[in-house]
Write an enzyme that holds these catalytic residues in place. Structure first.
Site, PDB file in Angstrom:
ATOM      1  N   GLU A 100       0.669  -0.946   0.025  1.00 57.57           N
ATOM      2  CA  GLU A 100      -0.001  -0.310  -0.039  1.00 57.57           C
ATOM      3  C   GLU A 100       0.946   1.396  -0.004  1.00 57.57           C
ATOM      4  OE1 GLU A 100       0.036  -2.551   2.371  1.00 57.57           O
ATOM      5  OE2 GLU A 100      -2.392  -3.895   1.225  1.00 57.57           O
ATOM      6  N   PHE A 137     -11.621  -7.384  13.553  1.00 58.69           N
ATOM      7  CA  PHE A 137     -10.552  -8.110  12.787  1.00 58.69           C
ATOM      8  C   PHE A 137     -10.561  -6.911  11.784  1.00 58.69           C
ATOM      9  CE2 PHE A 137      -9.187 -10.572   9.004  1.00 58.69           C
ATOM     10  CZ  PHE A 137      -7.761 -10.842   9.528  1.00 58.69           C
ATOM     11  N   GLN A 138      -9.016  -6.650  12.101  1.00 59.05           N
ATOM     12  CA  GLN A 138      -8.941  -5.489  11.474  1.00 59.05           C
ATOM     13  C   GLN A 138      -8.853  -4.123  11.134  1.00 59.05           C
ATOM     14  OE1 GLN A 138      -8.471  -7.279   6.999  1.00 59.05           O
ATOM     15  NE2 GLN A 138      -5.870  -8.253   7.189  1.00 59.05           N
ATOM     16  N   LYS A 149     -17.937  -0.814   5.997  1.00 58.28           N
ATOM     17  CA  LYS A 149     -18.363  -1.725   5.402  1.00 58.28           C
ATOM     18  C   LYS A 149     -19.949  -1.896   5.274  1.00 58.28           C
ATOM     19  CE  LYS A 149     -16.883  -6.347   4.369  1.00 58.28           C
ATOM     20  NZ  LYS A 149     -17.144  -7.904   4.729  1.00 58.28           N
ATOM     21  N   MET A 203      24.727   8.994   2.407  1.00 62.36           N
ATOM     22  CA  MET A 203      24.112  10.178   3.050  1.00 62.36           C
ATOM     23  C   MET A 203      24.882  10.262   4.498  1.00 62.36           C
ATOM     24  SD  MET A 203      23.562  12.636   2.915  1.00 62.36           S
ATOM     25  CE  MET A 203      22.888  13.773   1.804  1.00 62.36           C
TER      26      MET A 203
HETATM   27  C1  LIG Z   1      12.383   5.263   5.396  1.00 59.01           C
HETATM   28  C2  LIG Z   1      13.613   5.998   5.808  1.00 59.01           C
HETATM   29  N1  LIG Z   1      15.061   5.853   6.916  1.00 59.01           N
HETATM   30  C3  LIG Z   1      15.745   6.017   6.915  1.00 59.01           C
HETATM   31  C4  LIG Z   1      15.958   7.268   6.200  1.00 59.01           C
HETATM   32  C5  LIG Z   1      17.266   8.450   6.811  1.00 59.01           C
HETATM   33  N2  LIG Z   1      18.425   7.991   5.646  1.00 59.01           N
HETATM   34  C6  LIG Z   1      18.269   9.138   4.640  1.00 59.01           C
HETATM   35  S1  LIG Z   1      18.980   8.961   3.152  1.00 59.01           S
HETATM   36  C7  LIG Z   1      20.201   7.486   3.764  1.00 59.01           C
HETATM   37  C8  LIG Z   1      20.893   6.692   3.284  1.00 59.01           C
HETATM   38  C9  LIG Z   1      20.356   6.132   1.875  1.00 59.01           C
HETATM   39  O1  LIG Z   1      21.264   5.481   1.427  1.00 59.01           O
HETATM   40  P1  LIG Z   1      20.960   4.894  -0.186  1.00 59.01           P
HETATM   41  O2  LIG Z   1      19.433   4.353  -0.193  1.00 59.01           O
HETATM   42  O3  LIG Z   1      22.167   3.942  -0.505  1.00 59.01           O
HETATM   43  O4  LIG Z   1      21.504   6.382  -0.529  1.00 59.01           O
HETATM   44  P2  LIG Z   1      22.318   7.284  -0.851  1.00 59.01           P
HETATM   45  O5  LIG Z   1      22.427   8.206   0.396  1.00 59.01           O
HETATM   46  O6  LIG Z   1      24.019   6.052  -0.978  1.00 59.01           O
HETATM   47  O7  LIG Z   1      22.828   7.820  -2.310  1.00 59.01           O
HETATM   48  C10 LIG Z   1      19.113   6.922   5.236  1.00 59.01           C
HETATM   49  C11 LIG Z   1      18.961   6.411   5.474  1.00 59.01           C
HETATM   50  C12 LIG Z   1      15.047   8.042   5.157  1.00 59.01           C
HETATM   51  N3  LIG Z   1      15.616   9.054   5.244  1.00 59.01           N
HETATM   52  N4  LIG Z   1      14.305   7.909   5.498  1.00 59.01           N
END
Ligand SMILES: Cc1ncc(C[n+]2csc(CCOP(=O)(O)OP(=O)(O)O)c2C)c(N)n1
Lengths: 177, 586
Positions: free
Chosen positions: B74, B136-137, B186, B501
């Site tokens: 979803e 349920f749900q 529902k 990042m």
């Molecule tokens: C759902 C979610 N969880 C954690 C984060 C924190 N976060 C921001 S950038 C990142 C790393 C992304 O890694 P990748 O997809 O390998 O991209 P890169 O930065 O290596 O280009 C994380 C964990 C986020 N923004 N969203």
């Protein structure tokens, strides 16, 4: 800290209280008191919310955020000198046999409070007024003992000569007036 | 017959009290679908389940009028609907079941509210008599989504359906757009309406009056402030795209000679090669735009909310400048940055009123200041990034080559992380409404489903998703949706085997203590093949051009994995807590 009274006019719909309080909880603002009732127009509710806050700017931001809620029709934030306001308090005071008698005359004449219920060995006294009035009376009655004490929360109307109709969009309202 | 009528009536410029009248008696589920058709909806992204089955049964009868796309999760439905909405300008529609179906959608709803994306999410709910019993749900979806929807409502009887659906669409798309969630029990789906289905379009509500046309005195004040400026700087955001004000924006800068810069979500609203386009703003934005924000004398903000990723330390943000803030949402005025001249209204309407009041001008010396700083950035970062001597490929060269090969005209959907920032830096947008990304929420996993939704929203455009290896693994199951649709969505994984990042922050601000950021990745191309999607891996610079050509020339979905430098950092950077003029080149 400054006391602000925020009056919110809304459609009367389920869950709205929640939508409004979320604005305060998100900014970690404590609500001092809250009252809700229907206004002189059918289907329109009025929330009176009292908060204490240092930053006027923050209050203004919250007012604008409350205004964004779809069911909210109007929001006003007031300082104390911009409104006429009051609260009601109820005191349950014991009157056991042999105890010091209540001075009903002082209660009525000096404190403008009234006994609204006579129990077998207690009375319920109603006091309307500002917070200070209520606490003055609280201190006066304390030596008798207080079984229960409750305050209603503030109700307020603005001191401006405008009516609700000046702010709310016209529609086919049903008036109680 | 009634259907045709509906299509005609949903055209823009809808007149008050437009109604579709029928004498058809139907149940609530049919009323839901008929309402969607009345609103001109042709696509739904959804996933069935117990509490929404009657609506799914109704769709079965309308497959010639409305296409339902079955996603794999979803959250994917939500992001696909967002991508669809952002490229097509229409409302994105999701349909999911109660409980876990609804909670899976929540991330996308939160994403949509912060990025002002119009969605209508129809969510099944247990029958009215079971509400509140932990059936349920059963999840209290109204409670859960209250803070993250523009409006939500629970329908508990079939008769409510047309009116509430009309309200939902009006609220989602008008003013500052946002997600609306309709929870429908529902029993309301199965019971018959007590009267024939009539649909009255909603065009106003009691307490909700988005202001489109600004007040004349606010426009005049803004014009006065701008006309007196010696070093004006215009910053714009997503509001330009939402209002479709790109043409007016160009007209304004060209008349006044004011240099402009974009937020992340505003990118592509002004072509990057325009002489008055100074670049983008914020944490990884350009050197000149960030530095000179703290030197301009008038800062004109249009359709943006001064996010903290844009402002850095707000107590030291443009303090020297008078601020003109043009914004449709009054709650954004003075929220972050105090405006000397606030203008509440739609960006397009505001600019149309403002432009005639502005003086023709030029600011050559001021623009030369930008150019000087640009040259520093160019020498220090851009040139080495684009002509690297490293053994491994760098993200920047991939993006720039993609930009060249697509002539800067593709729709780019970036996920979240270093690759997102690099995409924003190096793709040279030449065409309006060409960049889609999760800006406000920074939702990893956004890009694949959003790119798919965008392609559905406008199949005539080339859509390329740029995805990190971490992000890809959050929503990769939507490869199944893409494969089933057969739509030629292109995706590039920039694989650095790191949550890059986060690793960059750990390197710069946590003494290189790499805490849980290294990834042991699966073979992405084998996974794609398992879904029936072609792809290949590019590991060497020499193959990059051919690899991109292979991807772009395919008329089917395609996944290109590029193995990139493992530990590169994105610069410039405004470190968190610093102010914009403290932006670092290294
Ligand atoms: C759902 C979610 N969880 C954690 C984060 C924190 N976060 C921001 S950038 C990142 C790393 C992304 O890694 P990748 O997809 O390998 O991209 P890169 O930065 O290596 O280009 C994380 C964990 C986020 N923004 N969203």
């Amino acid at each position: 800290m400054t006391t602000y009274t925020i009056c919110v006019f809304t459609e009367n719909s389920i869950g709205l209280l929640n939508k409004i309080t979320i604005v305060f909880t998100r900014r970690r603002v404590n609500i001092e008191s809250l009252t809700v009732s229907e206004t002189e127009r059918k289907g329109i509710s009025r929330f009176t919310i009292v908060i204490k806050e240092e930053s006027r700017e923050k209050v203004e931001k919250m007012v604008r955020q409350i205004r964004k809620i779809v069911e909210v029709l109007a929001v006003f934030g007031y300082l104390n000198d911009e409104i006429a306001f009051n609260e009601i308090a109820l005191f349950k005071v014991p009157t056991p046999a042999g105890a010091k008698r209540l001075d009903i005359e002082t209660i009525n004449k000096i404190y403008k409070a009234w006994v609204v219920y006579w129990g077998l060995d207690y009375v319920v006294i109603e006091k309307t007024g500002s917070e200070e009035d209520i606490f003055d009376f609280f201190n006066y009655i304390k030596p008798h003992g207080i079984l229960e004490f409750v305050r209603s929360g503030r109700v307020a109307v603005s001191k401006s000569a405008k009516s609700l109709g000046d702010y709310l969009p016209e529609a086919e309202w049903e008036y109680y007036l | 017959m009634e259907r045709n009528e509906a299509n005609i009536l949903t055209l823009d410029g809808m007149e008050p009290e437009v109604r579709i009248e029928t004498n058809a008696l139907m149940n609530g589920s049919h009323a839901v679908i008929r309402s969607l058709i009345a609103e001109g909806v042709d696509t739904i992204f959804g996933y069935p389940g117990g509490a929404i089955m009657p609506v799914y049964d109704a769709i079965y009868d309308y497959q010639d009028q409305i296409s339902h796309i079955l996603v794999r999760h979803e959250q994917g439905a939500g992001h696909a609907a967002e991508g669809f909405a952002r490229l097509s300008g229409k409302v994105g529609v999701c349909l999911v079941t109660s409980g876990p179906g609804a909670t899976n959608l929540v991330t996308a709803v939160a994403d949509a509210i912060i990025d002002s994306t119009p969605l209508v999410c129809v969510v099944g709910q247990v029958s009215k008599h079971l509400l509140g019993t932990d059936a349920f749900q059963e999840t209290d979806v109204i409670g859960v989504t209250m803070p993250i929807t523009k409006w939500n409502y629970q329908i508990t009887s079939a008769d409510e359906v047309p009116e509430i659906m009309a309200k939902a669409f009006y609220i989602a798309k008008s003013g500052r757009p946002g997600p609306v969630l309709i929870d429908i029990t529902k029993n309301a789906q199965t019971e018959m309406m007590s009267k024939p289905f009539n649909y009255t379009f909603c065009h106003k509500l009691l307490g909700y009056h988005p202001r489109l046309i600004p007040k004349v005195d606010q426009i005049q004040k803004a014009a006065d402030v701008i006309n007196q400026a010696k070093k004006p700087f215009l910053v714009f955001g997503h509001g330009i795209k939402i209002a479709g004000a790109e043409k007016e924006l160009l007209e304004l800068i060209e008349k006044t000679g004011i240099p402009c810069a974009s937020t992340l979500l505003g990118l592509s609203s002004v072509p990057v090669n325009h002489p008055l386009y100074a670049g983008w703003l914020g944490m990884h934005g350009n050197y000149s735009t960030n530095r000179l924000t703290n030197e301009c004398d008038v800062l004109i903000g249009i359709g943006l909310r001064f996010d903290d990723r844009v402002t850095g330390d707000v107590t030291r943000y443009a303090k020297q400048a008078k601020v003109v803030h043009i914004e449709i949402d009054p709650a954004e005025i003075d929220k972050v940055v105090k405006a000397e001249a606030p203008v509440v209204g739609d960006a397009k309407e505001a600019l149309k009123m403002l432009i005639p009041l502005l003086n023709v001008s030029a600011h050559d010396e001021w623009i030369a200041q930008f150019k000087a700083l640009d040259a520093e950035e160019e020498a220090c970062i851009t040139v080495p990034e684009l002509a690297p001597t490293t053994e491994k490929i760098k993200m920047a060269e991939v993006i720039r080559m993609l930009s060249d090969k697509t002539k800067g005209e593709a729709v780019i959907v970036a996920d979240v992380g270093q690759h997102q920032m690099v995409t924003a830096r190096y793709y040279e947008f030449k065409r309006n409404n060409s960049f889609i990304t999760s800006g406000g929420l920074g939702t990893m996993g956004y890009a694949l489903p959003a790119a798919f939704g965008a392609k559905v929203g406008d199949p005539s455009r080339e859509v390329v998703a740029i995805i990190g290896d971490g992000c890809f693994q959050m929503t990769l199951q939507e490869l199944g949706t893409i494969a089933q649709s057969g739509l030629p969505v292109k995706a590039i994984i920039l694989n650095n085997n790191f949550l890059g990042m986060v690793r960059q922050w750990q390197q710069l601000f946590f003494e290189k203590r790499y805490s849980f950021v290294e990834l042991q990745n699966p073979d992405f191309i084998t996974i794609a093949k398992g879904f029936g999607i072609a792809g290949h891996t590019c590991a060497h610079r020499d193959n990059l051009s051919d690899s991109l050509d292979a991807m772009l020339s395919s008329d089917k979905p395609y996944l290109l994995e590029v193995l990139v430098e493992k530990e590169e950092n994105v610069f410039p950077m405004v470190p968190s807590g610093a102010c914009v003029s403290e932006i670092r080149l290294k």
